[in-house]
Design a protein around this motif. Structure first.
Motif, PDB file in Angstrom:
ATOM      1  N   VAL A  56      29.844  44.503  45.001  1.00  0.00           N
ATOM      2  CA  VAL A  56      30.073  45.022  43.646  1.00  0.00           C
ATOM      3  C   VAL A  56      31.389  44.498  43.084  1.00  0.00           C
ATOM      4  O   VAL A  56      31.491  44.171  41.895  1.00  0.00           O
ATOM      5  CB  VAL A  56      30.069  46.564  43.653  1.00  0.00           C
ATOM      6  N   PHE A  57      32.411  44.392  43.942  1.00  0.00           N
ATOM      7  CA  PHE A  57      33.740  43.978  43.485  1.00  0.00           C
ATOM      8  C   PHE A  57      34.116  42.579  43.961  1.00  0.00           C
ATOM      9  O   PHE A  57      35.302  42.247  44.051  1.00  0.00           O
ATOM     10  CB  PHE A  57      34.781  45.004  43.938  1.00  0.00           C
ATOM     11  N   ALA A  58      33.121  41.763  44.275  1.00  0.00           N
ATOM     12  CA  ALA A  58      33.384  40.384  44.696  1.00  0.00           C
ATOM     13  C   ALA A  58      34.176  39.651  43.613  1.00  0.00           C
ATOM     14  O   ALA A  58      33.824  39.672  42.434  1.00  0.00           O
ATOM     15  CB  ALA A  58      32.065  39.656  44.967  1.00  0.00           C
ATOM     16  N   GLY A  59      35.276  39.039  44.017  1.00  0.00           N
ATOM     17  CA  GLY A  59      36.099  38.284  43.085  1.00  0.00           C
ATOM     18  C   GLY A  59      37.095  39.116  42.306  1.00  0.00           C
ATOM     19  O   GLY A  59      37.925  38.560  41.568  1.00  0.00           O
ATOM     20  N   ALA A  60      37.044  40.442  42.438  1.00  0.00           N
ATOM     21  CA  ALA A  60      37.954  41.313  41.686  1.00  0.00           C
ATOM     22  C   ALA A  60      39.181  41.648  42.531  1.00  0.00           C
ATOM     23  O   ALA A  60      39.077  41.856  43.743  1.00  0.00           O
ATOM     24  CB  ALA A  60      37.241  42.598  41.284  1.00  0.00           C
ATOM     25  N   ASP A  61      40.333  41.719  41.899  1.00  0.00           N
ATOM     26  CA  ASP A  61      41.558  42.120  42.583  1.00  0.00           C
ATOM     27  C   ASP A  61      41.807  43.619  42.470  1.00  0.00           C
ATOM     28  O   ASP A  61      42.524  44.190  43.285  1.00  0.00           O
ATOM     29  CB  ASP A  61      42.768  41.374  42.001  1.00  0.00           C
ATOM     30  N   THR A  62      41.221  44.230  41.439  1.00  0.00           N
ATOM     31  CA  THR A  62      41.451  45.650  41.187  1.00  0.00           C
ATOM     32  C   THR A  62      40.134  46.384  40.983  1.00  0.00           C
ATOM     33  O   THR A  62      39.095  45.768  40.733  1.00  0.00           O
ATOM     34  CB  THR A  62      42.344  45.869  39.946  1.00  0.00           C
ATOM     35  N   ILE A  63      40.206  47.702  41.090  1.00  0.00           N
ATOM     36  CA  ILE A  63      39.073  48.589  40.828  1.00  0.00           C
ATOM     37  C   ILE A  63      39.487  49.550  39.719  1.00  0.00           C
ATOM     38  O   ILE A  63      40.579  50.128  39.767  1.00  0.00           O
ATOM     39  CB  ILE A  63      38.704  49.383  42.087  1.00  0.00           C
ATOM     40  N   LEU A  64      38.637  49.709  38.725  1.00  0.00           N
ATOM     41  CA  LEU A  64      38.859  50.734  37.709  1.00  0.00           C
ATOM     42  C   LEU A  64      38.283  52.035  38.252  1.00  0.00           C
ATOM     43  O   LEU A  64      37.077  52.124  38.523  1.00  0.00           O
ATOM     44  CB  LEU A  64      38.191  50.345  36.392  1.00  0.00           C
ATOM     45  N   VAL A  65      39.133  53.028  38.445  1.00  0.00           N
ATOM     46  CA  VAL A  65      38.759  54.282  39.096  1.00  0.00           C
ATOM     47  C   VAL A  65      38.656  55.397  38.057  1.00  0.00           C
ATOM     48  O   VAL A  65      39.584  55.606  37.269  1.00  0.00           O
ATOM     49  CB  VAL A  65      39.797  54.675  40.171  1.00  0.00           C
ATOM     50  N   HIS A  66      37.543  56.092  38.062  1.00  0.00           N
ATOM     51  CA  HIS A  66      37.349  57.254  37.197  1.00  0.00           C
ATOM     52  C   HIS A  66      37.147  58.463  38.096  1.00  0.00           C
ATOM     53  O   HIS A  66      36.151  58.563  38.814  1.00  0.00           O
ATOM     54  CB  HIS A  66      36.130  57.036  36.293  1.00  0.00           C
ATOM     55  N   LEU A 116      38.076  67.679  33.989  1.00  0.00           N
ATOM     56  CA  LEU A 116      39.273  66.859  33.860  1.00  0.00           C
ATOM     57  C   LEU A 116      38.966  65.444  34.323  1.00  0.00           C
ATOM     58  O   LEU A 116      38.415  65.250  35.409  1.00  0.00           O
ATOM     59  CB  LEU A 116      40.420  67.444  34.690  1.00  0.00           C
ATOM     60  N   ASN A 117      39.293  64.462  33.501  1.00  0.00           N
ATOM     61  CA  ASN A 117      39.023  63.056  33.800  1.00  0.00           C
ATOM     62  C   ASN A 117      40.328  62.283  33.908  1.00  0.00           C
ATOM     63  O   ASN A 117      41.247  62.479  33.100  1.00  0.00           O
ATOM     64  CB  ASN A 117      38.185  62.419  32.678  1.00  0.00           C
ATOM     65  N   ALA A 118      40.406  61.405  34.890  1.00  0.00           N
ATOM     66  CA  ALA A 118      41.539  60.492  35.033  1.00  0.00           C
ATOM     67  C   ALA A 118      40.981  59.089  35.245  1.00  0.00           C
ATOM     68  O   ALA A 118      40.078  58.886  36.068  1.00  0.00           O
ATOM     69  CB  ALA A 118      42.430  60.891  36.199  1.00  0.00           C
ATOM     70  N   LEU A 119      41.503  58.129  34.513  1.00  0.00           N
ATOM     71  CA  LEU A 119      41.014  56.755  34.563  1.00  0.00           C
ATOM     72  C   LEU A 119      42.205  55.825  34.754  1.00  0.00           C
ATOM     73  O   LEU A 119      43.177  55.871  33.991  1.00  0.00           O
ATOM     74  CB  LEU A 119      40.286  56.424  33.260  1.00  0.00           C
ATOM     75  N   PHE A 120      42.145  54.977  35.789  1.00  0.00           N
ATOM     76  CA  PHE A 120      43.273  54.103  36.106  1.00  0.00           C
ATOM     77  C   PHE A 120      42.793  52.975  37.010  1.00  0.00           C
ATOM     78  O   PHE A 120      41.690  53.037  37.565  1.00  0.00           O
ATOM     79  CB  PHE A 120      44.390  54.886  36.796  1.00  0.00           C
ATOM     80  N   GLU A 121      43.625  51.964  37.160  1.00  0.00           N
ATOM     81  CA  GLU A 121      43.304  50.831  38.024  1.00  0.00           C
ATOM     82  C   GLU A 121      44.090  50.912  39.327  1.00  0.00           C
ATOM     83  O   GLU A 121      45.259  51.321  39.339  1.00  0.00           O
ATOM     84  CB  GLU A 121      43.619  49.510  37.328  1.00  0.00           C
ATOM     85  N   LEU A 122      43.446  50.505  40.418  1.00  0.00           N
ATOM     86  CA  LEU A 122      44.097  50.422  41.720  1.00  0.00           C
ATOM     87  C   LEU A 122      43.745  49.087  42.359  1.00  0.00           C
ATOM     88  O   LEU A 122      42.684  48.518  42.077  1.00  0.00           O
ATOM     89  CB  LEU A 122      43.621  51.540  42.646  1.00  0.00           C
ATOM     90  N   PRO A 123      44.609  48.593  43.253  1.00  0.00           N
ATOM     91  CA  PRO A 123      44.241  47.386  44.004  1.00  0.00           C
ATOM     92  C   PRO A 123      42.971  47.615  44.813  1.00  0.00           C
ATOM     93  O   PRO A 123      42.704  48.728  45.281  1.00  0.00           O
ATOM     94  CB  PRO A 123      45.455  47.157  44.914  1.00  0.00           C
ATOM     95  N   ARG A 124      42.222  46.565  45.007  1.00  0.00           N
ATOM     96  CA  ARG A 124      40.967  46.662  45.746  1.00  0.00           C
ATOM     97  C   ARG A 124      41.188  47.138  47.185  1.00  0.00           C
ATOM     98  O   ARG A 124      40.270  47.667  47.821  1.00  0.00           O
ATOM     99  CB  ARG A 124      40.296  45.295  45.720  1.00  0.00           C
ATOM    100  N   SER A 125      42.393  46.973  47.706  1.00  0.00           N
ATOM    101  CA  SER A 125      42.697  47.396  49.067  1.00  0.00           C
ATOM    102  C   SER A 125      42.550  48.905  49.260  1.00  0.00           C
ATOM    103  O   SER A 125      42.496  49.383  50.399  1.00  0.00           O
ATOM    104  CB  SER A 125      44.125  46.969  49.449  1.00  0.00           C
ATOM    105  N   VAL A 150      34.061  60.590  42.200  1.00  0.00           N
ATOM    106  CA  VAL A 150      34.736  59.294  42.194  1.00  0.00           C
ATOM    107  C   VAL A 150      33.752  58.240  41.680  1.00  0.00           C
ATOM    108  O   VAL A 150      32.684  58.043  42.267  1.00  0.00           O
ATOM    109  CB  VAL A 150      35.229  58.911  43.608  1.00  0.00           C
ATOM    110  N   TYR A 151      34.116  57.585  40.594  1.00  0.00           N
ATOM    111  CA  TYR A 151      33.328  56.485  40.042  1.00  0.00           C
ATOM    112  C   TYR A 151      34.172  55.212  40.135  1.00  0.00           C
ATOM    113  O   TYR A 151      35.342  55.213  39.728  1.00  0.00           O
ATOM    114  CB  TYR A 151      32.960  56.743  38.579  1.00  0.00           C
ATOM    115  N   LEU A 152      33.607  54.142  40.661  1.00  0.00           N
ATOM    116  CA  LEU A 152      34.323  52.890  40.885  1.00  0.00           C
ATOM    117  C   LEU A 152      33.694  51.808  40.012  1.00  0.00           C
ATOM    118  O   LEU A 152      32.492  51.533  40.135  1.00  0.00           O
ATOM    119  CB  LEU A 152      34.241  52.497  42.361  1.00  0.00           C
ATOM    120  N   ILE A 153      34.489  51.190  39.154  1.00  0.00           N
ATOM    121  CA  ILE A 153      33.960  50.322  38.099  1.00  0.00           C
ATOM    122  C   ILE A 153      34.555  48.916  38.195  1.00  0.00           C
ATOM    123  O   ILE A 153      35.758  48.750  38.429  1.00  0.00           O
ATOM    124  CB  ILE A 153      34.289  50.933  36.716  1.00  0.00           C
ATOM    125  N   ASN A 154      33.687  47.928  38.021  1.00  0.00           N
ATOM    126  CA  ASN A 154      34.103  46.532  37.901  1.00  0.00           C
ATOM    127  C   ASN A 154      33.836  46.108  36.461  1.00  0.00           C
ATOM    128  O   ASN A 154      32.706  45.743  36.121  1.00  0.00           O
ATOM    129  CB  ASN A 154      33.324  45.651  38.878  1.00  0.00           C
TER     130      ASN A 154
END
Length: 208
Positions: A56-66, A116-125, A150-154
């Motif tokens: 799902v996150f092939a080639g991505a450096d970060t994950i958009l986390v909801h 309550l919703n929080a949306l932010f980016e984290l490193p793929r690690s 937890v929703y993980l978005i590319n």
């Protein structure tokens, strides 16, 4: 692009919450846990979901986390969630979006409550830690455990993974081709209950 615009595009402007396989048709539903106790089940789910999410996150450096959590009028009940996230090695970055949505009242005398919703980016690690938090959320005896969805978005591919509990994970999105590739690569892990629906979307012809 504002972070919330990514999820608005992915969901075509709809509010999504839980069971995204049914709310956003044309996706995939994977079977995760394979029996055993709670701890073993979550570990198995994390291991299998990591394999799928690596694609799902092939080639991505970060994950958009909801993250999404039920909150009462007593906002202090969010402190344990933040503490548990920190124990899992997850700290909300400064660049983030936080908003609330009222939970419809079933009784006029009910107390006010919100999603309550929080949306932010984290490193793929951080992927494994995020998956642990997602799969452990309903098991109060397991720690760390922020008890939130937890929703993980590319955003680049328009795919979203929702590990809804230790039994399974949904993957939905705007790219039929990307979903078809996941369907083919991880066909053995598709949830049998919804396999016919997925076959209609992606099998040409249906696999033997």
């Amino acid at each position: 692009m504002p972070l919330r615009q990514h999820i608005a595009t992915l969901a075509d402007g709809q509010a999504y919450r839980h069971a995204v396989f049914y709310k956003l048709p044309g996706g995939l539903r994977f079977r995760m846990a394979e029996g055993g106790g709670h701890f073993a089940g979550v570990l198995t789910a994390v291991r299998k979901a990591t394999v799928v999410c690596e694609d799902v996150f092939a080639g991505a450096d970060t994950i958009l986390v909801h993250l999404q959590r039920y909150a009462t009028a007593n906002r202090f009940d969010l402190r344990p969630t933040l503490k548990q996230l920190r124990l899992a090695g997850i700290t909300l970055p400064r660049v983030r979006e936080i908003w609330t949505e009222p939970v419809p009242r079933s009784d006029p005398d009910d107390d006010d409550s919100w999603w309550l919703n929080a949306l932010f980016e984290l490193p793929r690690s951080h992927l494994a830690s995020l998956l642990w938090c997602a799969f452990a959320k309903d098991m109060w005896e397991l720690q760390p455990n922020p008890h939130c969805q937890v929703y993980l978005i590319n955003p680049a591919t328009g795919l979203m993974a929702h590990p809804y509990d230790d039994r399974g994970m949904d993957v939905v999105g705007t790219s039929h081709e990307a979903l078809r590739q996941l369907y083919t690569a991880h066909h053995a892990w598709l949830l049998d209950y919804d396999r016919e629906t997925m076959d209609r979307s992606f099998a040409t012809p249906p696999p033997a």
